[in-house]
Design a protein around this motif. Structure first.
Motif, mmCIF file in Angstrom:
data_model
loop_
_atom_site.group_PDB
_atom_site.id
_atom_site.type_symbol
_atom_site.label_atom_id
_atom_site.label_comp_id
_atom_site.label_asym_id
_atom_site.label_seq_id
_atom_site.Cartn_x
_atom_site.Cartn_y
_atom_site.Cartn_z
ATOM 1 N N PHE A 87 -13.255 4.956 -3.076
ATOM 2 C CA PHE A 87 -13.294 5.194 -1.642
ATOM 3 C C PHE A 87 -11.910 5.455 -1.071
ATOM 4 C CE2 PHE A 87 -17.699 4.296 -0.885
ATOM 5 C CZ PHE A 87 -18.051 3.417 -1.892
ATOM 6 N N SER A 88 -11.872 6.297 -0.048
ATOM 7 C CA SER A 88 -10.624 6.599 0.636
ATOM 8 C C SER A 88 -10.747 6.231 2.113
ATOM 9 C CB SER A 88 -10.277 8.085 0.496
ATOM 10 O OG SER A 88 -11.223 8.877 1.193
ATOM 11 N N TYR A 89 -9.574 6.086 2.729
ATOM 12 C CA TYR A 89 -9.514 5.731 4.155
ATOM 13 C C TYR A 89 -8.368 6.500 4.781
ATOM 14 C CZ TYR A 89 -8.742 2.902 8.355
ATOM 15 O OH TYR A 89 -8.574 2.483 9.659
ATOM 16 N N ALA A 90 -8.639 7.162 5.906
ATOM 17 C CA ALA A 90 -7.605 7.935 6.601
ATOM 18 C C ALA A 90 -6.989 7.084 7.690
ATOM 19 C CB ALA A 90 -8.212 9.204 7.186
ATOM 20 N N SER A 91 -5.663 6.971 7.660
ATOM 21 C CA SER A 91 -4.947 6.174 8.647
ATOM 22 C C SER A 91 -3.736 6.959 9.124
ATOM 23 C CB SER A 91 -4.492 4.854 8.020
ATOM 24 O OG SER A 91 -3.625 4.152 8.894
ATOM 25 N N ASN A 92 -3.677 7.256 10.407
ATOM 26 C CA ASN A 92 -2.610 8.076 10.967
ATOM 27 C C ASN A 92 -2.452 9.357 10.134
ATOM 28 O OD1 ASN A 92 -2.167 6.127 12.940
ATOM 29 N ND2 ASN A 92 -0.789 4.969 11.610
ATOM 30 N N ASP A 93 -1.299 9.550 9.511
ATOM 31 C CA ASP A 93 -1.080 10.783 8.747
ATOM 32 C C ASP A 93 -1.207 10.575 7.252
ATOM 33 O OD1 ASP A 93 1.571 11.678 11.050
ATOM 34 O OD2 ASP A 93 -0.569 12.192 11.077
ATOM 35 N N GLU A 94 -1.759 9.442 6.850
ATOM 36 C CA GLU A 94 -1.802 9.120 5.432
ATOM 37 C C GLU A 94 -3.235 8.862 4.997
ATOM 38 O OE1 GLU A 94 1.187 8.611 3.034
ATOM 39 O OE2 GLU A 94 -0.693 9.207 2.094
ATOM 40 N N THR A 95 -3.528 9.227 3.750
ATOM 41 C CA THR A 95 -4.817 8.901 3.142
ATOM 42 C C THR A 95 -4.593 7.778 2.142
ATOM 43 O OG1 THR A 95 -5.614 11.173 3.356
ATOM 44 C CG2 THR A 95 -6.778 9.759 1.799
ATOM 45 N N TRP A 96 -5.433 6.760 2.214
ATOM 46 C CA TRP A 96 -5.297 5.588 1.358
ATOM 47 C C TRP A 96 -6.514 5.492 0.444
ATOM 48 C CZ3 TRP A 96 -1.116 2.111 1.867
ATOM 49 C CH2 TRP A 96 -0.278 2.328 2.980
ATOM 50 N N PHE A 97 -6.296 4.904 -0.734
ATOM 51 C CA PHE A 97 -7.373 4.710 -1.691
ATOM 52 C C PHE A 97 -7.426 3.257 -2.121
ATOM 53 C CE2 PHE A 97 -8.275 9.126 -2.174
ATOM 54 C CZ PHE A 97 -7.067 9.768 -2.045
ATOM 55 N N VAL A 98 -8.641 2.720 -2.201
ATOM 56 C CA VAL A 98 -8.799 1.355 -2.703
ATOM 57 C C VAL A 98 -8.993 1.420 -4.213
ATOM 58 C CG1 VAL A 98 -11.300 1.337 -2.223
ATOM 59 C CG2 VAL A 98 -10.048 -0.820 -2.462
ATOM 60 N N VAL A 99 -8.224 0.600 -4.922
ATOM 61 C CA VAL A 99 -8.125 0.708 -6.371
ATOM 62 C C VAL A 99 -8.242 -0.668 -7.008
ATOM 63 C CG1 VAL A 99 -6.530 1.293 -8.235
ATOM 64 C CG2 VAL A 99 -6.672 2.760 -6.235
ATOM 65 N N GLU A 100 -8.926 -0.719 -8.153
ATOM 66 C CA GLU A 100 -8.968 -1.949 -8.944
ATOM 67 C C GLU A 100 -7.740 -2.006 -9.836
ATOM 68 O OE1 GLU A 100 -13.340 -3.323 -10.199
ATOM 69 O OE2 GLU A 100 -12.893 -1.283 -10.828
ATOM 70 N N PHE A 101 -7.234 -3.222 -10.068
ATOM 71 C CA PHE A 101 -6.106 -3.351 -10.975
ATOM 72 C C PHE A 101 -6.078 -4.744 -11.586
ATOM 73 C CE2 PHE A 101 -3.291 -6.120 -8.566
ATOM 74 C CZ PHE A 101 -3.679 -5.935 -7.255
ATOM 75 N N THR A 102 -5.215 -4.862 -12.581
ATOM 76 C CA THR A 102 -4.962 -6.147 -13.229
ATOM 77 C C THR A 102 -3.452 -6.374 -13.225
ATOM 78 O OG1 THR A 102 -6.883 -5.875 -14.678
ATOM 79 C CG2 THR A 102 -5.203 -7.449 -15.376
ATOM 80 N N ARG A 103 -3.053 -7.589 -13.072
ATOM 81 C CA ARG A 103 -1.620 -7.891 -13.127
ATOM 82 C C ARG A 103 -1.220 -8.076 -14.600
ATOM 83 N NH1 ARG A 103 0.705 -8.424 -8.255
ATOM 84 N NH2 ARG A 103 -0.738 -8.805 -6.519
ATOM 85 N N ASN A 104 -0.165 -7.372 -14.973
ATOM 86 C CA ASN A 104 0.334 -7.438 -16.342
ATOM 87 C C ASN A 104 1.790 -7.859 -16.277
ATOM 88 O OD1 ASN A 104 0.872 -7.108 -19.034
ATOM 89 N ND2 ASN A 104 0.763 -4.874 -19.017
#
Lengths: 277, 115
Positions: A87-104
């Motif tokens: 999924f993406s989200y538009a905020s002001n002049d930027e497009t953001w993406f929600v991402v899964e991750f793991t801490r390494n």
């Protein structure tokens, strides 16, 4: 006021609040997978489905992850890592993406599902979108023939599904296909091999099959996407965004706590003094 | 980003004060010193909890939320016990006030989000 009256009112209030909250709290599960991210859940209607891979490519040599769009920085991934966003989200002049991750260790890495999975947000401008089937269809639209068809020669075969023709990237092996396997596009590569594009087959989505060699796992790749990543200037990532503002807020909240605690103590002393009079 | 945290802190504190003062009034608390005490204990406890949730990206596990709320109830209970002679059951009052404001705050958020 009598104790029984206070107790009765309290009980009634508590039960009402509990009942109202319980009624408003019911939710109906959706069949679409959604990230367990608080910002996403409170802004789901403003998010759009994306479903693509993203290579990390921050200008500093590291991709910064954020708690939410325009939120606090929560860590960095080295450039060149491949993440996936639904999924993406538009905020002001930027497009953001929600991402899964793991801490390494110190860094953030693509999700390792054997461990703890976290969610974070990244900026489009700090990434390179992964070339995929949709990009291939658009780039080679003039060479692709559209029209639904089936390939009887594939029935009962265990076929290899590719992300796109000559990608070098296998999606999966689909065993024992049947006549329901339908292709909607055809492409012939430079070596003369025919490829069929399938949008959906029993849960398998958006894949290509080499019709002339459907079981081969070693069809050579042809590079469609030249990946050039920003190199890091230092061994360690830069400072996280927003931490200085956050520190100021923490100090202000601490000051408020100390001030209010002092006033409570002063009030207690005042009450004690009055009680002794 | 800082503006969002500040907005969250202010909104949460304002809503908490309104709800807990309402609860206090319903429970018969009328003396100005005790009304002031209710305000002060919430100013002391609410911002740290809200800030903690913000810093943990609001994805904090349930047990963290429960632990924080339990600590708030305990701290407020002690404050009422030693500074408000007319509140005969300070910890019960603290528990009730916090549950009342938490649940109605949840309802308000649900309505705000168009639930």
């Amino acid at each position: 006021m009598k104790k029984s009256t206070i107790s009765g009112k309290f009980t009634a209030l508590f039960l009402c609040a509990l009942l109202i909250s319980a009624i408003s709290g019911f939710a109906i599960a959706d069949v679409i997978w959604e990230p367990e991210d608080d910002f996403y859940m409170s802004h789901a209607e403003d998010c759009e489905f994306y479903g693509k891979g993203l290579y990390s490519n921050g200008e500093s040599g590291y991709l910064e992850f954020f708690s939410k769009p325009e939120g606090v920085g929560i860590g960095f991934a080295k450039n060149g890592e491949l993440f996936f966003s639904q999924f993406s989200y538009a905020s002001n002049d930027e497009t953001w993406f929600v991402v899964e991750f793991t801490r390494n260790g110190e860094h953030i890495a693509p999700p390792d599902y054997s461990g703890d999975i976290e969610f974070g947000w990244v900026k489009l401008s700090d990434t390179i979108e992964q070339y995929d089937s949709a990009d291939f269809l658009e780039q080679f639209s003039a060479e692709i023939s559209s029209g639904e068809f089936t390939e009887d020669s594939l029935i009962s075969m265990d076929i290899i599904a590719w992300t796109y023709p000559c990608s070098g990237e296998i999606c999966e092996m689909i065993p024992d296909v049947d006549e329901a396997l339908t292709f909607s596009n055809t492409y012939t590569d430079a070596e003369g091999r025919r490829w069929g594009h399938c949008n959906y087959y029993y849960g398998h989505r958006d894949f290509w099959v080499c019709l002339d060699d459907p079981t081969s796992e070693s069809i050579p790749a042809v590079t469609q996407q030249e990946l050039v990543f920003h190199q890091p200037n230092a061994e360690t990532p830069p400072a996280a965004t927003g931490n200085s503002v956050t520190m100021i807020i923490i100090i202000c909240v601490a000051a408020v706590v100390i001030l209010s605690a002092s006033l409570i103590i002063a009030l207690h002393k005042k009450n004690s003094a009055d009680a002794q009079k | 980003m800082g503006n969002e945290i500040i907005s969250s802190l202010v909104t949460s504190l304002a809503l908490t004060l309104v709800l807990e003062l309402l609860f206090a009034l319903i429970c018969g608390i009328r003396r100005w010193r005790e009304i002031l005490l209710v305000i002060l204990v919430n100013v002391m406890t609410n911002p740290p909890v809200v800030l903690t949730h913000n810093l943990m990206r609001l994805n904090s596990p349930v047990f963290i939320t429960i632990a924080l709320e339990a600590a708030v109830v305990a701290i407020e209970g002690f404050a009422y016990k030693y500074s408000a002679s007319s509140i005969k059951r300070p910890f019960l009052f603290s528990f009730g006030a916090n549950v009342f404001s938490y649940l109605l705050g949840l309802l308000a958020l649900h309505i705000y989000n168009g639930g």
